[in-house]
Design an enzyme around this catalytic site. Structure first.
Site, short mmCIF file in Angstrom:
data_model
loop_
_atom_site.label_atom_id
_atom_site.label_comp_id
_atom_site.label_asym_id
_atom_site.label_seq_id
_atom_site.Cartn_x
_atom_site.Cartn_y
_atom_site.Cartn_z
N GLU A 273 11.81 -3.91 1.74
CA GLU A 273 13.14 -3.53 1.27
C GLU A 273 13.78 -4.70 1.58
OE1 GLU A 273 14.37 0.25 3.01
OE2 GLU A 273 12.73 1.37 2.09
N HIS A 296 17.26 3.67 -0.45
CA HIS A 296 16.97 4.22 1.22
C HIS A 296 18.54 4.97 1.55
CE1 HIS A 296 14.46 3.36 4.87
NE2 HIS A 296 15.06 4.64 5.06
#
Length: 413
Positions: A273, A296
Site C-alpha cells: 500500500e 484501506h
C-alpha cells in the site's frame, strides 16, 4: 539499563506529548480535560530521521499506521514513557525494543468495529446487485436497466472467517438483513443470534454466497485464500477482504474473477500500500468486473476516529496518572486502584529471579511500610507497583533504582 526517573510526577504542563498523522482532536481535548497542555500535533507522519531529531524530550508519542517507531528511535527516546497507536494495530512499533526499554505501548483494537462491519454489509449489497457495472455504465451515459445477475441478500448464505469483534458484529448486522450466517474460527466461539458455526474452512467456502475475511496477519493466515481455496469457493460467489492485505493471493483472485468462477469481490487492503494519501496505486484487480476497490478505509469514519482518539488517550492518561497498563503490548498489564494516602512507586525490571525479594528487602531495611503491592510479568520484563506510607526515606527511589536488573523506576505521586 538503569535510569532514575523523576522523584515526583512532573507538573502536567511539562509532560510533552507529540501526536502525528492527524489524530482526531478528541485526543487533544481529552488530554486538556486532564490538565495536559504541552501538546504538539502534526497532520503527517514522520520519517525515522525526523523522529530522531525530535524524540529526546518527548514523554508520550501518538501515531497511526504510517510512522514507524524503530529500535533506533526508542534508544534515543530518553524520556519516553508511552507510545499510543491510534489505530487497531501495533505493527509500526518495534515491540521488542519498547518492551526491553520499559515503554508502554497501547492501541485501540475495537473502536472501528462498527465502521468495518457496516462497509462489509454495504459492499455485500452492492456486489450482489452488480452496482459497480451499472454505476460505470450510467457515468458513461448507458442506461443498463435490467435484473440480470442481480440478487437480494435475503436468504443468501454469508460465510464469516474469523469470528472476533468485527466478525461477530458483521454476523449480527447480516442476520438482521436476512442473511443465513455461517462462520468459521480456529478458536471455539459462541454464535451471535442464529449464526451457525461450521467445522472447517473448506465447508464454509463451499456453501457461502459471500465470504468475508476478518483475521489477523499471521504466518497461518498468510495467503490463506490462495488459488486452491478460491477454487473451492461456491461457483458465482463473492469474496470480501477488509482484514489484512497478506491474506489473499491477489493474482489468483483476479484469475478467479476473469474466469467467472467468482462473480465479484470487495477489497480494502492490499499486500503493498502507498505510504501516504495521494500517492499512485496499482493492483491487478483494477478494472476487473464487479469489483469494489477501496483504499484501506474500512475503519475510516469520523465516529471510529473519534472513538480511537478518546480510547487511546484515556489509556495514556491512566498510565501517567495512575500507573495502569491495561491494554499494553509491552509492559505487563495491571489494573490499579487509586491510592490517595500513599506514595506510588513504579518499578520495571528484567524478568529475572529474585528481583521482588530484593525490592522488599531494601524497603524493609529502610523500615518502609508497604500499603499495597502489585506485580505482573511477561517473558521479558516485570512490572511492580508499590504503594508505600507517606512517611518514607527520601532515598527510596535511589534504593529502588539500585535493585539488580532494574530498567526504570519512578515515584508516581
Amino acid at each position: 539499563m538503569k535510569e532514575v526517573k523523576e522523584k515526583l510526577s512532573y507538573p502536567k504542563e511539562n509532560i510533552k506529548i507529540l501526536l502525528l498523522e492527524g489524530i482526531h482532536p478528541t485526543a487533544v481535548e481529552n488530554f486538556n480535560e486532564h490538565n495536559y497542555t504541552n501538546i504538539e500535533t502534526h497532520d503527517v507522519g514522520w520519517s525515522e530521521e525526523e523522529l530522531l531529531n525530535h524524540i529526546e524530550d518527548v514523554h508520550i508519542i501518538g501515531v497511526r499506521s504510517k510512522t514507524h517507531i524503530t529500535e533506533a528511535v526508542i534508544e534515543k527516546a530518553n524520556k519516553l514513557k508511552a507510545i499510543g497507536c491510534f489505530c487497531i494495530g501495533t505493527n509500526q512499533v518495534d515491540l521488542d525494543a519498547a518492551t526491553k526499554a520499559g515503554i508502554t505501548v497501547f492501541n485501540s483494537p475495537y473502536s472501528n468495529t462498527r465502521s468495518v462491519a457496516e462497509l462489509v454489509i454495504a459492499e455485500s449489497i452492492m456486489l450482489m446487485r452488480r452496482i459497480p457495472l451499472r454505476d460505470k455504465k450510467a457515468h458513461e451515459g448507458v442506461w443498463l436497466k435490467d435484473a440480470k445477475n442481480s440478487y437480494e441478500v435475503r436468504g443468501k448464505k454469508m460465510g464469516i472467517i474469523g469470528y472476533g469483534h468485527i466478525g461477530s458484529q458483521v454476523s449480527v448486522l447480516a442476520e438482521n438483513l436476512g442473511f443465513d450466517v455461517h462462520y468459521y474460527d480456529i478458536e471455539p466461539k459462541l454464535p451471535m443470534g442464529n449464526a451457525t458455526r461450521v467445522n472447517s474452512l473448506d465447508e464454509l467456502l463451499s456453501i457461502s454466497d459471500i465470504v468475508t475475511l476478518h483475521v489477523p496477519a499471521t504466518d497461518q493466515t498468510n495467503l490463506m485464500m490462495d488459488a486452491e481455496k478460491l477454487a473451492s469457493m461456491k461457483e458465482g460467489s463473492i469474496l470480501l477482504n477488509l482484514s489484512r492485505g497478506s491474506v489473499v493471493d491477489i493474482k489468483a483472485l483476479r484469475e478467479a474473477i476473469d474466469s467467472g468462477h467468482l462473480s465479484g469481490a470487495g477489497i480494502d487492503v492490499y499486500p503493498e500500500e502507498p505510504e501516504s494519501k495521494g500517492e499512485s496505486f496499482s493492483t491487478e484487480l483494477q478494472h476487473a468486473p464487479n469489483v469494489i476497490l477501496t483504499p484501506h478505509i474500512g475503519g475510516s469514519t469520523i465516529e471510529a476516529q473519534y472513538n480511537i482518539g478518546r480510547d487511546v488517550s484515556t489509556k495514556l492518561i491512566q498510565l501517567i496518572d495512575n500507573g495502569t497498563t491495561v491494554g499494553s503490548f509491552s509492559v505487563p498489564p495491571l489494573n490499579l486502584p487509586v491510592q490517595n494516602d500513599a506514595h506510588r512507586i513504579l518499578h520495571i525490571h528484567e524478568n529475572k529471579p529474585g528481583v521482588l525479594s530484593e525490592i522488599n528487602r531494601r524497603l524493609s531495611d529502610m523500615d518502609i511500610n508497604v500499603l499495597g503491592q502489585y506485580l505482573k510479568t511477561n517473558e521479558q520484563i516485570g512490572y511492580v507497583v508499590l504503594d508505600i506510607d507517606k512517611k518514607h526515606d527520601d532515598k527510596v527511589l535511589e534504593e529502588m533504582s539500585a535493585v539488580k536488573h532494574t530498567i526504570r523506576t519512578r515515584i508516581l505521586y
